[in-house]
Design an enzyme around this catalytic site. Sequence first.
Site, PDB file in Angstrom:
ATOM      1  CE  LYS A 177      11.303  71.353  43.122  1.00 16.26           C
ATOM      2  NZ  LYS A 177      10.703  71.968  44.293  1.00 16.26           N
ATOM      3  CB  SER A 206       1.692  75.335  47.523  1.00 17.05           C
ATOM      4  OG  SER A 206       2.870  76.047  47.810  1.00 17.05           O
ATOM      5  CD  GLU A 210      20.601  79.856  49.814  1.00 16.32           C
ATOM      6  OE1 GLU A 210      19.855  79.013  50.320  1.00 16.32           O
ATOM      7  OE2 GLU A 210      21.756  80.071  50.228  1.00 16.32           O
ATOM      8  CE  LYS A 256      14.277  87.171  20.982  1.00 15.55           C
ATOM      9  NZ  LYS A 256      14.266  88.551  21.493  1.00 15.55           N
ATOM     10  CG  ASN A 260       5.672  75.150  35.849  1.00 16.56           C
ATOM     11  OD1 ASN A 260       5.316  75.089  34.678  1.00 16.56           O
ATOM     12  ND2 ASN A 260       6.045  74.082  36.523  1.00 16.56           N
TER      13      ASN A 260
END
Length: 311
Positions: free
Chosen positions: A50, A75, A201, A269, A303
Amino acid sequence: MYLQELKNSHKLIKPFVHNTPVFTSNLLNQISDAQVFFKCENFQRMGAFKIRGATNAILKLSEKQKSKGVVTHSSGNFAQAVSLAAYNLGVKAYIVMPSNAPKVKKEAVKEYGGIVIECPSTLKDRETTATQIEQEKGAVFLHPSNNLDVILGQGTAAIELLEDHSDLEYIFTPVGGGGLIAGTALAANLYGNNCKIIGGEPYEVNDAYRSLLSGKIETNKTTQTIADGLKTQLGDINFPIIQKYVTKIICVEEQEIITAMQLIWERMKIIIEPSSAVAFAALLKEKEQFKDKKIGIIISGGNVDLKNLPF
C-alpha cells in the site's frame, strides 16, 4: 488510456519504494502443480504494497494541496502507508482511526509521522470525522482503494513482476477494497502477454465475487474472517476495471487460508499476513485448472500480530 499513466506512476514512485524480490519454492510448485513466482510485498516499506498507491497519490497532488496535508480513515496498512509516504514527502497526514483499533497500530502510525484522530468504530463515524478534517484543515482525502492514483500505484508491483517474468500466464491477488487487483489487472493488460488475473477472496467477505456475478457492487453482511485486510468493499472507480479485466474470483474457506499461510511460513521462511495467504489458497483450491501453468502471486503484506497467530 492507462499505459502512460502507469509508466509515469512507476517512474514517479521508484525513489520511494522497494523493488521487492520474487521468490519461488520447489516444494510449493509440487504442491500446487504449477510454476509459482511470489512477488514479496511483505518486504516492502512499512511491510505492505500500500505504500505504492499512497506515495503515487500524494506525489500527484499540487504544491498547494500538499501544503494542506492529506487525510484518510484506516486502522490497517493504509494508515501506515499514508503516514510514511507523507512523511517521506514532507506532507502532513491526518489518520482517522477507530478508538478500538489495536494500540500497536496507532503507535505504528505515530512512529511514521501520522497525526492520529480517534473516533467511534463505525464506518459512518470514520467518514464523518475525515470529512470534518477535510473542511477544517483543507486536507485532501485519500481513499485506500477507490482512487485512480492509488490504483495505478498498486499496479506497479505487477509491472515489476512482469519485468522479471514476462511470460506469466496468470497473476493471483487477494481482493479486499479492490485497489490491488484493479491495478494489477491494468498492469497485466498493458505489460503482460495474454496474462489473466485471478482474485482470491474469503467466503466470509465475498462481496467482490458476488459483485462480478450481479454486475453491481455488493456489500457484506458479516466480516468474520482472519483476513482482516480484506473486509472492505469495492468502489465505483475500481469495480469497472475489475469487471473488464479480471477473469474470475475464487472464494476460499478460513481453514484454507490458514493452511496456505502456514505453508508459506514453513516452506519459504517468510512472514506473511492472513490476507496475503488468500491468493495462494485460491490457487490451491482450484489447482487442477492451473496445472503446469506459470503463475505470479502478489504477496500483499507481512504485518501480522505475532501474539495472535491462527496456527
